[in-house]
Write an enzyme that holds these catalytic residues in place. Sequence first.
Site, short mmCIF file in Angstrom:
data_model
loop_
_atom_site.label_atom_id
_atom_site.label_comp_id
_atom_site.label_asym_id
_atom_site.label_seq_id
_atom_site.Cartn_x
_atom_site.Cartn_y
_atom_site.Cartn_z
N HIS A 260 48.08 -33.03 -40.54
CA HIS A 260 48.16 -34.24 -41.36
C HIS A 260 49.50 -34.90 -41.11
CE1 HIS A 260 47.94 -36.91 -44.81
NE2 HIS A 260 46.65 -36.64 -44.83
N ASP A 314 39.48 -32.59 -44.93
CA ASP A 314 38.19 -32.59 -44.22
C ASP A 314 37.71 -31.20 -43.84
OD1 ASP A 314 37.67 -35.33 -44.19
OD2 ASP A 314 39.09 -35.65 -42.56
N1 ACO Z 1 45.04 -28.83 -33.97
C1 ACO Z 1 45.99 -28.35 -33.14
N2 ACO Z 1 47.23 -28.84 -33.05
C2 ACO Z 1 47.54 -29.86 -33.86
C3 ACO Z 1 46.62 -30.41 -34.76
C4 ACO Z 1 45.33 -29.86 -34.79
N3 ACO Z 1 44.40 -30.35 -35.61
N4 ACO Z 1 47.20 -31.41 -35.42
C5 ACO Z 1 48.44 -31.51 -34.94
N5 ACO Z 1 48.66 -30.56 -34.01
C6 ACO Z 1 49.88 -30.35 -33.24
C7 ACO Z 1 49.96 -31.37 -32.09
O1 ACO Z 1 49.34 -30.89 -30.92
C8 ACO Z 1 51.44 -31.56 -31.94
O2 ACO Z 1 51.96 -30.46 -31.23
P1 ACO Z 1 53.14 -30.71 -30.14
O3 ACO Z 1 54.30 -31.22 -30.93
O4 ACO Z 1 53.35 -29.37 -29.55
O5 ACO Z 1 52.61 -31.72 -29.17
C9 ACO Z 1 51.96 -31.45 -33.37
O6 ACO Z 1 51.00 -30.63 -34.07
C10 ACO Z 1 52.08 -32.81 -34.06
O7 ACO Z 1 50.80 -33.45 -34.00
P2 ACO Z 1 50.55 -35.02 -33.95
O8 ACO Z 1 49.19 -35.28 -33.42
O9 ACO Z 1 51.71 -35.67 -33.25
O10 ACO Z 1 50.66 -35.37 -35.49
P3 ACO Z 1 50.12 -36.68 -36.18
O11 ACO Z 1 50.84 -36.81 -37.45
O12 ACO Z 1 50.14 -37.85 -35.27
O13 ACO Z 1 48.58 -36.34 -36.38
C11 ACO Z 1 46.44 -36.02 -37.21
C12 ACO Z 1 47.93 -36.18 -37.57
C13 ACO Z 1 45.96 -37.24 -36.43
C14 ACO Z 1 45.66 -35.93 -38.50
C15 ACO Z 1 46.29 -34.74 -36.36
O14 ACO Z 1 46.76 -33.62 -37.07
C16 ACO Z 1 44.84 -34.53 -35.92
O15 ACO Z 1 44.40 -35.13 -34.95
N6 ACO Z 1 44.07 -33.65 -36.64
C17 ACO Z 1 42.70 -33.40 -36.32
C18 ACO Z 1 41.80 -34.52 -36.90
C19 ACO Z 1 41.69 -34.42 -38.41
O16 ACO Z 1 41.45 -33.38 -38.99
N7 ACO Z 1 41.82 -35.61 -39.05
C20 ACO Z 1 41.71 -35.74 -40.50
C21 ACO Z 1 43.05 -35.98 -41.13
S1 ACO Z 1 42.90 -36.08 -42.90
C22 ACO Z 1 42.20 -37.59 -43.16
O17 ACO Z 1 42.38 -38.53 -42.47
C23 ACO Z 1 41.28 -37.73 -44.29
#
Ligand code: ACO
Length: 377
Positions: A260, A314
């Site tokens: 998140h 979610d």
């Molecule tokens: N699985 C594995 N690794 C993850 C995940 C995940 N779900 N989420 C973040 N990370 C890791 C990234 O790979 C990154 O690692 P790195 O620094 O080594 O490259 C680090 O954590 C930071 O992740 P970002 O994607 O830069 O974080 P951001 O704040 O942009 O993303 C997001 C947030 C888009 C929600 C992301 O966590 C994601 O894509 N999650 C999966 C989709 C999801 O569940 N969405 C629902 C969110 S809740 C909602 O909207 C109601």
Amino acid sequence: MPHDFMPGLAGVPAARSAISDVDGQRGILEYRGIRVEDLCKKSSFLETTWLLLFGRLPSKAELDRFSNDLTHHRRIKYRIVDLIKCLPEQGHPMDALQAAVAALGMFYPGRNVKDVENNYWSAVRLIAKLPTIVAAYARLRRGDDHIPPRDDLSFCENFLYMVSDQVPDRLSAQTLDVCLILHAEHTMNASTFAGMVTASTLADPYTVVASSIGALKGPLHGGANEEVVEMLKEIGTPERVRPYLERKLKDKQKIMGFGHRVYKVKDPRATILQGLCERLFKECGTSPLYEVAVEVERISAELLAGKSVHPNVDFYSGILYDKMGIEVEFFTPIFAIARVAGWLAHWFEQLRENKLYRPDQIYEGEHNRPYVPIENR
Ligand code: ACO
């Protein structure tokens, strides 16, 4: 003036708001200053919606009136039913919902957004009619008849009844009510921001909500709940969790329902939803998906240690909806049925001090290029 570019506008405030607040370090979510845990224990979705819209808890008379107004606006016009009938049955329900909400605006005068009374009735119509539209598409696309709403049923009982033609048991309706409270609002997320950008042009509320529905659909936002259940089904059994997750992470793929932008600990909504799973499955028999999910959470904590990536809202919601017999593609529309409360609360708030959203950009293209005639290119 020099600008710092923040991809995804991360950390950039887009508004001042008194609607909700998240403490992502401590895992605290409040609506109008009240902890979401308290609302889930003591309130209802309708009362919470009133709180979000008007900033305080309603009196009994106010809540009764609101509840009556919503009950009396559940029906949708036969032309909206006809429109839904014409949509392709293999289409996504979020697209059907967006189309029907945009069409709703054509039936109701909502152009003058300075009229506070008219805005109240627009909000009532949207909150009341979204469940009817979603249920209508769920039935019509599988060849069943549309079931009109029943006034004697609560908001959640009526929705489940319109989908299945059966009045649900109390626990399922109560569980859904808590799910709706948990999804009703969440500060400046993508769908709320999309709606606010549209609202800032003084567009009518049906167009505002249609914009928000479009943004909610994507898999990085509300659409993640569908992908979680697909992932749990694909994994199948708890023993297969570790190799599955190791492979995903090695391929640099995200685990759906995890991570998140704001929460750096487990999302408090995920904790409450997990509690609801435990309660529902104790009474109605467990779900194989739940056993896999618990293992995904356990192994992910190990594999993602140090990354502050934990279950979000979610992760457990779809497992509950699946147990209630709701098709996977309808999970995000249920999110919309709840989140419309937050979208409208932000719409009300923004209209009090509106300013057109018109951000800037950092231009990285060229200047003064000659126009080359087509025969010389
Ligand atoms: N699985 C594995 N690794 C993850 C995940 C995940 N779900 N989420 C973040 N990370 C890791 C990234 O790979 C990154 O690692 P790195 O620094 O080594 O490259 C680090 O954590 C930071 O992740 P970002 O994607 O830069 O974080 P951001 O704040 O942009 O993303 C997001 C947030 C888009 C929600 C992301 O966590 C994601 O894509 N999650 C999966 C989709 C999801 O569940 N969405 C629902 C969110 S809740 C909602 O909207 C109601």
